[in-house]
Scaffold this motif. Structure first.
Motif, PDB file in Angstrom:
ATOM      1  N   ILE A  77       0.841  -1.205   0.000  1.00 26.13           N
ATOM      2  CA  ILE A  77       0.000   0.000   0.000  1.00 26.13           C
ATOM      3  C   ILE A  77       0.872   1.251   0.000  1.00 26.13           C
ATOM      4  N   LEU A  78       1.897   1.235   0.822  1.00 25.05           N
ATOM      5  CA  LEU A  78       2.786   2.392   0.940  1.00 25.05           C
ATOM      6  C   LEU A  78       3.529   2.677  -0.361  1.00 25.05           C
ATOM      7  N   THR A  79       3.988   1.640  -1.022  1.00 25.38           N
ATOM      8  CA  THR A  79       4.819   1.829  -2.221  1.00 25.38           C
ATOM      9  C   THR A  79       4.075   1.574  -3.526  1.00 25.38           C
ATOM     10  N   GLY A  80       2.828   1.205  -3.431  1.00 27.95           N
ATOM     11  CA  GLY A  80       2.072   0.815  -4.615  1.00 27.95           C
ATOM     12  C   GLY A  80       1.450   1.970  -5.359  1.00 27.95           C
ATOM     13  N   ALA A  81       0.502   1.619  -6.183  1.00 25.33           N
ATOM     14  CA  ALA A  81      -0.201   2.571  -7.034  1.00 25.33           C
ATOM     15  C   ALA A  81      -0.995   3.567  -6.188  1.00 25.33           C
ATOM     16  N   GLN A  82      -1.486   4.602  -6.837  1.00 17.36           N
ATOM     17  CA  GLN A  82      -2.249   5.652  -6.161  1.00 17.36           C
ATOM     18  C   GLN A  82      -3.526   5.146  -5.506  1.00 17.36           C
TER      19      GLN A  82
END
Length: 175
Positions: A77-82
């Motif tokens: 979630i932190l590094t993923g898509a918007q």
């Protein structure tokens, strides 16, 4: 959840549940039938009121999904898509939300006689000669799916705001 569960949460927002496509055909035909002049507006209000009543069921389901999140989920979630948080919640809660929303929607539709109202309109429409294909007089599944679609659309919008605007990061965790 609080926004959509409030009065006019669905009805007065961009997440308003429209009539099913087949209901629009019915409403158009029934406009000139005595007693059905305001059929469309009444039915739209009833669908959205049912969704508003059901929306409150989402909070504990979302909380459980967040509490059961593992480190890999949080990192994704932190590094993923918007919309990574939205997709996580949708994937991990959709079935439970559907099962929680549907009985509340059925009860809410029944309290305002929406299912009876729609069935009466659909049955009247289905008796009109030469109309072609008959319409389904059931609303439950449609309203439940549209309520969840609106819920996740709002979550996605809020997530985009949090990711894109530091002023929307209102808690220490979000900061």
């Amino acid at each position: 959840v609080r926004l959509l569960a409030a009065e006019n949460g669905y009805l007065g927002s961009a997440y308003q549940i429209p009539l099913p496509a087949e209901a629009e055909k019915v409403a158009q035909k029934l406009r000139n039938v005595p007693g059905f002049g305001d059929f469309e507006a009444n039915l739209i209000e009833k669908l959205n009121r049912a969704a508003e009543a059901a929306a409150a069921q989402a909070s504990p389901i979302f909380l459980a999904a967040i509490q059961n999140m593992n480190f890999q989920d949080a990192y994704a979630i932190l590094t993923g898509a918007q919309d990574a948080a939205t997709r996580y919640l949708e994937t991990s809660t959709y079935e439970a939300l559907y099962e929680a929303f549907r009985p509340v929607i059925i009860q809410s539709l029944d309290e305002v006689n929406a299912r009876t109202y729609w069935k009466r309109g659909a049955d009247t429409y289905n008796r009109i000669p030469c109309i072609g294909e008959k319409v389904n007089p059931e609303l439950d599944d449609y309203v439940t799916q549209k309520a969840l679609t609106g819920l996740f659309a709002l979550i996605q919008e809020k997530e985009a705001g949090i990711r894109g605007n530091p002023a929307e990061r209102t808690t220490d965790l979000l900061k």
